[in-house]
Design an enzyme around this catalytic site. Structure first.
Site, PDB file in Angstrom:
ATOM      1  N   ASP A  13     -28.337  40.446 -21.323  1.00 52.74           N
ATOM      2  CA  ASP A  13     -29.473  41.368 -21.475  1.00 52.74           C
ATOM      3  C   ASP A  13     -29.262  42.694 -20.751  1.00 52.74           C
ATOM      4  O   ASP A  13     -30.208  43.311 -20.272  1.00 52.74           O
ATOM      5  CB  ASP A  13     -30.784  40.716 -20.981  1.00 52.74           C
ATOM      6  CG  ASP A  13     -31.010  39.372 -21.628  1.00 52.74           C
ATOM      7  OD1 ASP A  13     -30.843  39.276 -22.838  1.00 52.74           O
ATOM      8  OD2 ASP A  13     -31.322  38.403 -20.900  1.00 52.74           O
ATOM      9  N   LYS A  16     -26.488  45.703 -24.152  1.00 48.64           N
ATOM     10  CA  LYS A  16     -25.220  45.856 -24.882  1.00 48.64           C
ATOM     11  C   LYS A  16     -25.444  46.332 -26.319  1.00 48.64           C
ATOM     12  O   LYS A  16     -24.707  47.180 -26.818  1.00 48.64           O
ATOM     13  CB  LYS A  16     -24.450  44.526 -24.899  1.00 48.64           C
ATOM     14  CG  LYS A  16     -24.020  44.065 -23.525  1.00 48.64           C
ATOM     15  CD  LYS A  16     -23.274  42.747 -23.572  1.00 48.64           C
ATOM     16  CE  LYS A  16     -24.115  41.568 -23.978  1.00 48.64           C
ATOM     17  NZ  LYS A  16     -25.203  41.205 -23.062  1.00 48.64           N
ATOM     18  N   GLY A  40     -29.395  38.055 -28.439  1.00 46.14           N
ATOM     19  CA  GLY A  40     -30.411  38.886 -29.082  1.00 46.14           C
ATOM     20  C   GLY A  40     -30.110  40.321 -28.724  1.00 46.14           C
ATOM     21  O   GLY A  40     -30.433  40.769 -27.638  1.00 46.14           O
ATOM     22  N   HIS A  41     -29.433  41.021 -29.619  1.00 44.01           N
ATOM     23  CA  HIS A  41     -29.034  42.400 -29.325  1.00 44.01           C
ATOM     24  C   HIS A  41     -30.018  43.366 -29.986  1.00 44.01           C
ATOM     25  O   HIS A  41     -30.159  43.406 -31.202  1.00 44.01           O
ATOM     26  CB  HIS A  41     -27.594  42.645 -29.788  1.00 44.01           C
ATOM     27  CG  HIS A  41     -26.596  41.905 -28.944  1.00 44.01           C
ATOM     28  ND1 HIS A  41     -25.262  41.830 -29.222  1.00 44.01           N
ATOM     29  CD2 HIS A  41     -26.766  41.203 -27.793  1.00 44.01           C
ATOM     30  CE1 HIS A  41     -24.653  41.118 -28.276  1.00 44.01           C
ATOM     31  NE2 HIS A  41     -25.552  40.719 -27.419  1.00 44.01           N
ATOM     32  N   GLN A 223     -24.105  37.715 -24.131  1.00 44.41           N
ATOM     33  CA  GLN A 223     -24.419  37.194 -22.788  1.00 44.41           C
ATOM     34  C   GLN A 223     -23.701  38.053 -21.736  1.00 44.41           C
ATOM     35  O   GLN A 223     -23.533  39.245 -21.962  1.00 44.41           O
ATOM     36  CB  GLN A 223     -24.042  35.706 -22.666  1.00 44.41           C
ATOM     37  CG  GLN A 223     -24.914  34.778 -23.513  1.00 44.41           C
ATOM     38  CD  GLN A 223     -24.405  34.588 -24.920  1.00 44.41           C
ATOM     39  OE1 GLN A 223     -23.225  34.393 -25.139  1.00 44.41           O
ATOM     40  NE2 GLN A 223     -25.276  34.633 -25.902  1.00 44.41           N
TER      41      GLN A 223
HETATM   42  P1  IMP Z   1     -27.353  28.588 -24.193  1.00 43.04           P
HETATM   43  O1  IMP Z   1     -26.379  29.672 -24.415  1.00 43.04           O
HETATM   44  O2  IMP Z   1     -28.481  28.590 -25.203  1.00 43.04           O
HETATM   45  O3  IMP Z   1     -26.714  27.243 -24.057  1.00 43.04           O
HETATM   46  O4  IMP Z   1     -28.091  28.859 -22.782  1.00 43.04           O
HETATM   47  C1  IMP Z   1     -27.395  28.765 -21.543  1.00 43.04           C
HETATM   48  C2  IMP Z   1     -27.875  29.829 -20.569  1.00 43.04           C
HETATM   49  O5  IMP Z   1     -27.494  31.109 -21.047  1.00 43.04           O
HETATM   50  C3  IMP Z   1     -29.390  29.886 -20.400  1.00 43.04           C
HETATM   51  O6  IMP Z   1     -29.680  30.267 -19.060  1.00 43.04           O
HETATM   52  C4  IMP Z   1     -29.820  31.005 -21.334  1.00 43.04           C
HETATM   53  O7  IMP Z   1     -31.025  31.607 -20.942  1.00 43.04           O
HETATM   54  C5  IMP Z   1     -28.636  31.946 -21.163  1.00 43.04           C
HETATM   55  N1  IMP Z   1     -28.428  32.813 -22.321  1.00 43.04           N
HETATM   56  C6  IMP Z   1     -27.889  32.478 -23.506  1.00 43.04           C
HETATM   57  N2  IMP Z   1     -27.828  33.542 -24.315  1.00 43.04           N
HETATM   58  C7  IMP Z   1     -28.325  34.577 -23.628  1.00 43.04           C
HETATM   59  C8  IMP Z   1     -28.489  35.958 -23.918  1.00 43.04           C
HETATM   60  O8  IMP Z   1     -28.144  36.462 -24.999  1.00 43.04           O
HETATM   61  N3  IMP Z   1     -29.033  36.724 -22.926  1.00 43.04           N
HETATM   62  C9  IMP Z   1     -29.375  36.208 -21.727  1.00 43.04           C
HETATM   63  N4  IMP Z   1     -29.236  34.924 -21.406  1.00 43.04           N
HETATM   64  C10 IMP Z   1     -28.707  34.121 -22.344  1.00 43.04           C
END
Ligand code: IMP
Length: 425
Positions: A13, A16, A40-41, A223
């Site tokens: 977040d 990007k 989520g971009h 991420q």
């Molecule tokens: P997962 O990727 O859904 O397995 O989540 C694992 C961790 O990564 C959690 O803490 C999510 O909140 C975090 N996470 C996954 N995708 C994003 C993103 O695009 N932005 C911020 N945090 C993310």
């Protein structure tokens, strides 16, 4: 622009999507290399807001070819929905996108499994997006995953999908989770298969051909560093390599073809989900940053945890990613503050450290040591060049550059395209 990897240097977040959108004007290809629709971009164009989850952010511009690289886990239903939504807004994704035949596919059973793991963990849950990301990467490592190549062979796909679904149903039965109906799930997939199958190619060839022809490729990281499965605050991480090394393994473009690495960094820190976050502000200041920065997850809508800038985290991330430059985003969120704090060291079990500890338990135990700098208390949202910035804001950026150890090259002062400019400090 050459071949550039863009990665987040915090917990995701960082903004990007917006920086990618701005850079896409200058590139020929944008490629995602890891993650899936957990991302989520957000891109804002002329007051229109797009939130992209699987489709590379370059799609919002007319020009770039968009590629979903082999390191991405693709949920066909989610991608179908996203592409349909974009088509309704006048963006024809299908004519400008290729999907690697090597991508792993995410199905409903992965999403259910993700939720099941989380509820079993109870208070220790990771706080995943419940998009099935972890289980899909686990299937890949277990060598039982289904790949995008199978979308082009419906009979093969049907057999494999049935086998996997039945296996997962055994686990669901054991756990008391309602089982999935194969025929209903298969039926649900049909429109997605029809839409996506023609886009499946050997993107390794596409990308390496583009590189050979001197085209510019932008590698779109999702991420951030501290969610990387190897380097992040394990186990509170995602299941892929979010760092720049993942750009090569996730696309088949070799390291020798990479020219630069741009790290994106928010002017403060946020995190969604559980896990250590030393500079977190669980107070009125944290609320203030959340409200001003609109810090709510673009994928899940969850409120993001907010805190001060953490130099240890970003410096270490710049090192691991080999950042040749940095983009600082959301500087304007700090506009009204009288004083801004920067974390420059931690106290860990009575010892002062200036490098991010490798043990997440030490990160969890860390007490931040802050340096205080004056705020500028005026709006920066209208700034379009370095000299438009108030002196205190310039000083803040110079200090960030010193602490990070990589040059600040881009500054963003608002969500719109025009609120971004290049700088040379
Ligand atoms: P997962 O990727 O859904 O397995 O989540 C694992 C961790 O990564 C959690 O803490 C999510 O909140 C975090 N996470 C996954 N995708 C994003 C993103 O695009 N932005 C911020 N945090 C993310």
């Amino acid at each position: 622009m050459a071949n550039t990897i863009l990665v987040g240097l915090q917990w995701g977040d960082e903004g990007k999507g917006k920086i990618i959108d701005v850079l896409t004007e200058k590139v020929d290809v944008v490629v995602r290399f890891q993650g899936g629709n957990n991302a989520g971009h957000t891109v804002e164009v002329d007051d229109e807001k797009f939130v992209l989850h699987l489709v590379p952010s370059g799609i919002v511009r007319d020009r770039a070819l968009c590629v979903v690289g082999n390191g991405v886990v693709v949920n066909p239903l989610a991608l179908h929905e996203e592409m349909t939504g974009l088509a309704e807004r006048g963006i024809d994704v299908a004519s400008r996108m290729e999907i690697s035949s090597r991508c792993q596919l995410i199905f409903q059973y992965h999403c259910l499994m993700d939720g099941m793991f989380e509820s079993k963990l109870g208070a220790n849950k990771i706080g995943t997006t419940k998009r099935g990301i972890g289980p899909a990467y686990a299937d890949k490592a277990n060598r039982v995953g289904i790949r995008a190549a199978d979308l082009r062979h419906p009979e093969r796909l049907r057999t494999r999908f049935r086998q996997q679904l039945e296996f997962y149903n055994l686990l669901f039965r054991e756990a008391g989770v309602p089982e999935l109906d194969f025929e209903a799930e298969w039926e649900r997939l049909q429109p997605a298969i029809e839409m996506l199958a023609p886009l499946v190619t050997d993107t390794v060839l596409t990308l390496n051909r583009a590189a050979r022809e001197g085209k510019d490729i932008l590698f779109e990281g999702a991420q951030g560093m501290w969610l990387d499965v190897d380097f992040g605050t394990y186990p509170f991480v995602t299941s892929s390599n979010t760092t720049s090394g993942g750009a090569c393994t996730g696309t088949g473009v070799p390291p020798s073809k990479i020219d630069s690495v741009l790290g994106v960094v928010k002017a403060y820190t946020t995190r969604v989900g559980s896990g250590p976050f030393p500079t977190e502000l669980e107070n009125e200041m944290g609320e203030r940053l959340r409200a001003k920065g609109n810090e709510f997850g673009a994928t899940t809508g969850r409120p993001r945890r907010c805190g001060w800038f953490d130099a240890l985290a970003v410096r270490y991330a710049a090192m691991v990613n080999g950042a040749t430059g940095v983009a600082i985003t959301k500087l304007d969120v700090l506009d009204e503050l009288e004083t801004i704090l920067l974390c420059t060291a931690y106290e860990v079990n009575g010892e002062r450290v200036t490098d991010m500890p490798s043990d997440p338990m030490d990160i969890a135990a860390a007490v931040p040591v802050y340096e205080s700098v004056p705020g500028w208390q005026q709006s920066t949202t209208g700034a379009r060049t370095w000299s438009d910035l108030p002196k205190a804001a310039q000083e803040y950026l110079v200090r960030l550059q010193e602490l990070i150890g990589a040059p600040v090259q881009i500054v963003s002062v608002g969500p719109r395209r025009d609120q971004t400019f290049e700088v040379q400090l």
